[in-house]
Design an enzyme around this catalytic site. Sequence first.
Site, mmCIF file in Angstrom:
data_model
loop_
_atom_site.group_PDB
_atom_site.id
_atom_site.type_symbol
_atom_site.label_atom_id
_atom_site.label_comp_id
_atom_site.label_asym_id
_atom_site.label_seq_id
_atom_site.Cartn_x
_atom_site.Cartn_y
_atom_site.Cartn_z
ATOM 1 C CE1 TYR A 6 -3.778 2.434 0.559
ATOM 2 C CE2 TYR A 6 -2.600 3.106 2.602
ATOM 3 C CZ TYR A 6 -3.669 3.416 1.448
ATOM 4 O OH TYR A 6 -4.421 4.511 1.439
ATOM 5 C CG ASP B 42 5.395 3.647 1.124
ATOM 6 O OD1 ASP B 42 5.829 4.379 1.905
ATOM 7 O OD2 ASP B 42 4.382 3.531 0.638
ATOM 8 C CE LYS C 219 0.750 4.655 8.474
ATOM 9 N NZ LYS C 219 1.001 4.054 7.133
HETATM 10 C C1 LIG Z 1 0.050 4.551 5.698
HETATM 11 C C2 LIG Z 1 0.839 4.254 4.604
HETATM 12 C C3 LIG Z 1 0.864 5.261 3.409
HETATM 13 C C4 LIG Z 1 -0.209 6.341 3.334
HETATM 14 O O1 LIG Z 1 0.125 7.239 4.479
HETATM 15 P P1 LIG Z 1 -1.154 8.386 4.623
HETATM 16 O O2 LIG Z 1 -0.560 9.130 5.748
HETATM 17 O O3 LIG Z 1 -2.175 7.391 5.365
HETATM 18 O O4 LIG Z 1 -1.773 8.909 3.528
HETATM 19 C C5 LIG Z 1 1.636 4.971 2.338
HETATM 20 N N1 LIG Z 1 2.580 3.920 2.528
HETATM 21 C C6 LIG Z 1 2.754 3.025 3.634
HETATM 22 C C7 LIG Z 1 3.665 1.916 3.341
HETATM 23 C C8 LIG Z 1 1.907 3.279 4.367
HETATM 24 O O5 LIG Z 1 1.960 2.477 5.513
#
Ligand SMILES: *Cc1c(COP(=O)(O)O)cnc(C)c1O
Length: 435
Positions: free
Chosen positions: A149, A244, A272
């Site tokens: 994701y 990511d 985060k």
């Molecule tokens: C949470 C998450 C996102 C998205 O971040 P948001 O602040 O919710 O938009 C993207 N990549 C990873 C790996 C994530 O865990």
Amino acid sequence: MLGIKTTTIQSQSLFEKAKNFIPGGVNSPVRAFKAVGGNPIFIKSAKGAYIFDEDGNQYIELINSWGPMILGHAHPAIEEAILQAAKNSFSFGAPTAKEVEMAELIIQMIPSIEKVRMVNSGTEACMSAIRVARGYTGKPKIIKFEGCYHGHGDSFLIAAGSGAVTMGVPDSAGVTTGVALDTLTAPFNDLEAVKALIEANPNQVAAIIVEPVVGNMGCVPPKEGFLQGLRNLCTQNGIVLIFDEVMTGFRLAKGGAQERFGIRPDLTTLGKIIGGGLPVGAYGGKKEIMDWVAPMGKVYQAGTLSGNPVAMSAGLAMLKILNENPQIYTDLEVITSQIVSGIKGVLKELSLNYTINQVGSMFTLFFTENEVYDFTTAKSSNLAFFGKYFREMLQRGVYLAPSQFESLFVSNALSSEDVAHIVATNREVLKLMHT
Ligand SMILES: *Cc1c(COP(=O)(O)O)cnc(C)c1O
């Protein structure tokens, strides 16, 4: 007193009301408990290792706002930073000293980042990173991995086609086929599939984006050589490698998964933990690539509230603590390993062969006997079992992510009594489920 001791009647009535005004009653889908049955609990407050709902029930935290609360809730230094910053007003839409300090600290903690741009969420960071990769390479396509994701940007909401070289199809209404065609997908941990995609799309691939340790299909570690293999393929083919690290950044080490596994991506996305609990994201990497971002370069990306002073203050307070106290990472690993080995002991006692994956302070108990190394193996989990497990754990005061396909996030606020409670509750619940 841990667990649902009275009722959840306040949460129930808030949820009923919320459904009239908010789609599905929640501002982010996974909060709705749809995957596990039942209704969400509404949170009133949290402190340290504990979260309290509107009915006054208390739970041990294993979500921690999906990662940011790595030091536990309402850490005094972060609280103080927010309160102090707020006294100078909340937003200027103009540069501040805090942003410079923040950028410098990120670059110090994550050496592959030479320049960094602040945004307001992980989604924004990932969307921007691929735009920059496309601008820089002049190529249209990206490769992502099934089950990874990267936020809700159109390009990322693509399911896998059948077979490694099949084009993507949209996984969400509202995503156009045109966008889907530019997203290629491969199974996580499958270098051969990636190679095949690159060969089938010569000179077309701008970027490979990957969660170096996946959190979003449950915790799934990279196999030996997988990340290095991606690094090599990207270097050989002029493809931008994007890690990511929205989840893993500042969690698996102060320099993220890239420090832990010794791989240098071209771009990194963050979110985060970087905001200390406030809405912050960032993307950064090689100067040569980041200099493509406006106003220096031709790739447009902007944000009215980006680098917000209150959010920067919270994030800076968080990152400084992590940067100055490497012991935190040792502690997190010890606490998490105690929980995981405790649960493994319980599984053994009960002759259950479920799989637990752990990397640092991330872990997932999968209700499957298969090794879990990609989305297909993750999906072999028994979701009905997970739902039951989730509800019984909640009832007894352990607040888990309401989906089998999420990692749990440990904070260093957990005491040895909390760890013991988590393990004992696992014993009780798993026993109950299997007799
Ligand atoms: C949470 C998450 C996102 C998205 O971040 P948001 O602040 O919710 O938009 C993207 N990549 C990873 C790996 C994530 O865990």
